[in-house]
Write a protein that holds these residues in place. Structure first.
Motif, PDB file in Angstrom:
ATOM      1  N   GLY A  91      39.239   0.754  -3.935  1.00  0.00           N
ATOM      2  CA  GLY A  91      40.339  -0.059  -4.454  1.00  0.00           C
ATOM      3  C   GLY A  91      40.229  -1.485  -3.957  1.00  0.00           C
ATOM      4  O   GLY A  91      39.160  -2.082  -3.963  1.00  0.00           O
ATOM      5  N   GLU A  92      41.329  -2.018  -3.450  1.00  0.00           N
ATOM      6  CA  GLU A  92      41.378  -3.407  -2.990  1.00  0.00           C
ATOM      7  C   GLU A  92      40.579  -3.574  -1.702  1.00  0.00           C
ATOM      8  O   GLU A  92      40.724  -2.810  -0.760  1.00  0.00           O
ATOM      9  N   ALA A  93      39.729  -4.569  -1.686  1.00  0.00           N
ATOM     10  CA  ALA A  93      38.899  -4.813  -0.501  1.00  0.00           C
ATOM     11  C   ALA A  93      39.752  -5.314   0.659  1.00  0.00           C
ATOM     12  O   ALA A  93      40.779  -5.948   0.476  1.00  0.00           O
ATOM     13  N   GLY A  94      39.288  -5.036   1.873  1.00  0.00           N
ATOM     14  CA  GLY A  94      40.024  -5.433   3.064  1.00  0.00           C
ATOM     15  C   GLY A  94      39.311  -6.495   3.856  1.00  0.00           C
ATOM     16  O   GLY A  94      39.542  -6.640   5.039  1.00  0.00           O
ATOM     17  N   GLY A  95      38.399  -7.200   3.249  1.00  0.00           N
ATOM     18  CA  GLY A  95      37.604  -8.175   3.987  1.00  0.00           C
ATOM     19  C   GLY A  95      36.149  -7.789   3.876  1.00  0.00           C
ATOM     20  O   GLY A  95      35.763  -6.986   3.029  1.00  0.00           O
ATOM     21  N   SER A  96      35.327  -8.303   4.752  1.00  0.00           N
ATOM     22  CA  SER A  96      33.907  -7.972   4.700  1.00  0.00           C
ATOM     23  C   SER A  96      33.706  -6.518   5.138  1.00  0.00           C
ATOM     24  O   SER A  96      34.536  -5.944   5.842  1.00  0.00           O
ATOM     25  N   LEU A  97      32.589  -5.933   4.699  1.00  0.00           N
ATOM     26  CA  LEU A  97      32.257  -4.577   5.136  1.00  0.00           C
ATOM     27  C   LEU A  97      32.098  -4.534   6.650  1.00  0.00           C
ATOM     28  O   LEU A  97      32.516  -3.571   7.298  1.00  0.00           O
ATOM     29  N   ASP A  98      31.501  -5.579   7.215  1.00  0.00           N
ATOM     30  CA  ASP A  98      31.312  -5.632   8.668  1.00  0.00           C
ATOM     31  C   ASP A  98      32.657  -5.543   9.398  1.00  0.00           C
ATOM     32  O   ASP A  98      32.771  -4.854  10.411  1.00  0.00           O
ATOM     33  N   TRP A  99      33.671  -6.244   8.889  1.00  0.00           N
ATOM     34  CA  TRP A  99      35.013  -6.221   9.488  1.00  0.00           C
ATOM     35  C   TRP A  99      35.554  -4.792   9.506  1.00  0.00           C
ATOM     36  O   TRP A  99      36.052  -4.311  10.527  1.00  0.00           O
ATOM     37  N   TYR A 110      33.355   7.613  15.265  1.00  0.00           N
ATOM     38  CA  TYR A 110      32.334   7.553  14.219  1.00  0.00           C
ATOM     39  C   TYR A 110      31.501   6.277  14.318  1.00  0.00           C
ATOM     40  O   TYR A 110      32.015   5.209  14.652  1.00  0.00           O
ATOM     41  N   GLU A 111      30.216   6.418  13.979  1.00  0.00           N
ATOM     42  CA  GLU A 111      29.343   5.273  13.746  1.00  0.00           C
ATOM     43  C   GLU A 111      29.128   5.197  12.244  1.00  0.00           C
ATOM     44  O   GLU A 111      28.830   6.208  11.609  1.00  0.00           O
ATOM     45  N   VAL A 112      29.291   4.015  11.679  1.00  0.00           N
ATOM     46  CA  VAL A 112      29.208   3.841  10.233  1.00  0.00           C
ATOM     47  C   VAL A 112      28.021   2.949   9.897  1.00  0.00           C
ATOM     48  O   VAL A 112      27.867   1.879  10.479  1.00  0.00           O
ATOM     49  N   SER A 113      27.195   3.411   8.962  1.00  0.00           N
ATOM     50  CA  SER A 113      26.053   2.615   8.494  1.00  0.00           C
ATOM     51  C   SER A 113      26.469   1.834   7.256  1.00  0.00           C
ATOM     52  O   SER A 113      27.144   2.375   6.367  1.00  0.00           O
ATOM     53  N   LYS A 114      26.080   0.586   7.196  1.00  0.00           N
ATOM     54  CA  LYS A 114      26.438  -0.263   6.068  1.00  0.00           C
ATOM     55  C   LYS A 114      25.670   0.125   4.807  1.00  0.00           C
ATOM     56  O   LYS A 114      26.223   0.180   3.714  1.00  0.00           O
ATOM     57  N   LYS A 115      24.368   0.437   4.975  1.00  0.00           N
ATOM     58  CA  LYS A 115      23.539   0.747   3.802  1.00  0.00           C
ATOM     59  C   LYS A 115      22.307   1.530   4.224  1.00  0.00           C
ATOM     60  O   LYS A 115      21.807   1.364   5.327  1.00  0.00           O
ATOM     61  N   ILE A 169      29.526   5.555   5.383  1.00  0.00           N
ATOM     62  CA  ILE A 169      28.395   6.456   5.616  1.00  0.00           C
ATOM     63  C   ILE A 169      28.402   6.821   7.104  1.00  0.00           C
ATOM     64  O   ILE A 169      28.162   5.970   7.955  1.00  0.00           O
ATOM     65  N   VAL A 170      28.661   8.096   7.397  1.00  0.00           N
ATOM     66  CA  VAL A 170      28.724   8.541   8.796  1.00  0.00           C
ATOM     67  C   VAL A 170      27.467   9.314   9.214  1.00  0.00           C
ATOM     68  O   VAL A 170      27.289   9.605  10.392  1.00  0.00           O
TER      69      VAL A 170
END
Length: 189
Positions: A91-99, A110-115, A169-170
């Motif tokens: 849905g609505e973005a909350g800022g950058s993915l990094d944020w 959790y550790e989250v991978s960007k891509k 992505i966990v």
């Protein structure tokens, strides 16, 4: 006459002490209307809530291998990934993915991978029963997170200001598997 004066002095001193004492006590007692609410600092903060189950998304095709031995064996199955996968806002973005990733990692375990990219050869070492075919498919595991912004108010209550949702992505490499005596089966995470 002295006795009367002495008695009058004692009576005046006692009355003054009682009056002074009652004045000293009365400022300490307050009525309910005079009690002030507790004061808190006003600031914003974030909470992160993972919810739902993890979901498997494939990164490549299903590959299989037959175990011709009379006992179960470990089989190595290699496959080249054909799909890239990314962490995304819902849905609505909350800022950058990094944020968003920083908020999730700071508030959860959790550790989250960007891509994760395609074109990488990965190998699954799978135990397959005797005289069965083992099948595997590479993928990732996603988990949904709610990132919520709150404000602590001056009266110490909190107000929810806004929520964002992220599919993160966990697990950047997870294999779905199955085995069968039939020609094929659908791997499950």
């Amino acid at each position: 006459m002295r006795a009367k004066i002495k008695h009058a002095v004692y009576a005046t001193t006692t009355a003054a002490a009682l009056t002074f004492g009652s004045l000293a006590i009365s400022p300490g007692t307050a009525t309910a209307s005079e009690v002030r609410p507790q004061a808190c600092d006003v600031f914003t903060f974030y909470t992160v809530n993972p919810y739902g189950k993890t979901k498997f998304k494939s990164r490549g095709p299903v590959v299989g291998k037959y175990n011709s031995s009379a006992s179960s064996s470990w089989l190595n199955m290699s496959v080249k990934t054909t799909k890239s996968r990314s962490t995304t806002w819902v849905g609505e973005a909350g800022g950058s993915l990094d944020w968003g990733i920083v908020k999730i990692e700071a508030k959860t375990s959790y550790e989250v991978s960007k891509k994760v990219s395609s074109g990488v050869t990965v190998t699954n070492r799978m135990r397959v029963d005797a005289k069965k075919r083992g099948f595997t498919q590479p993928g990732v595991l996603y988990r949904k997170f709610e990132i919520e912004k709150h404000r602590q108010n001056g009266n110490c209550s909190t107000t929810s200001l806004k929520s964002w949702y992220m599919n993160g992505i966990v697990a950047k490499l997870h294999f779905a598997e199955c085995q069968t005596k039939r020609p094929s089966c659908k791997p499950k995470p």
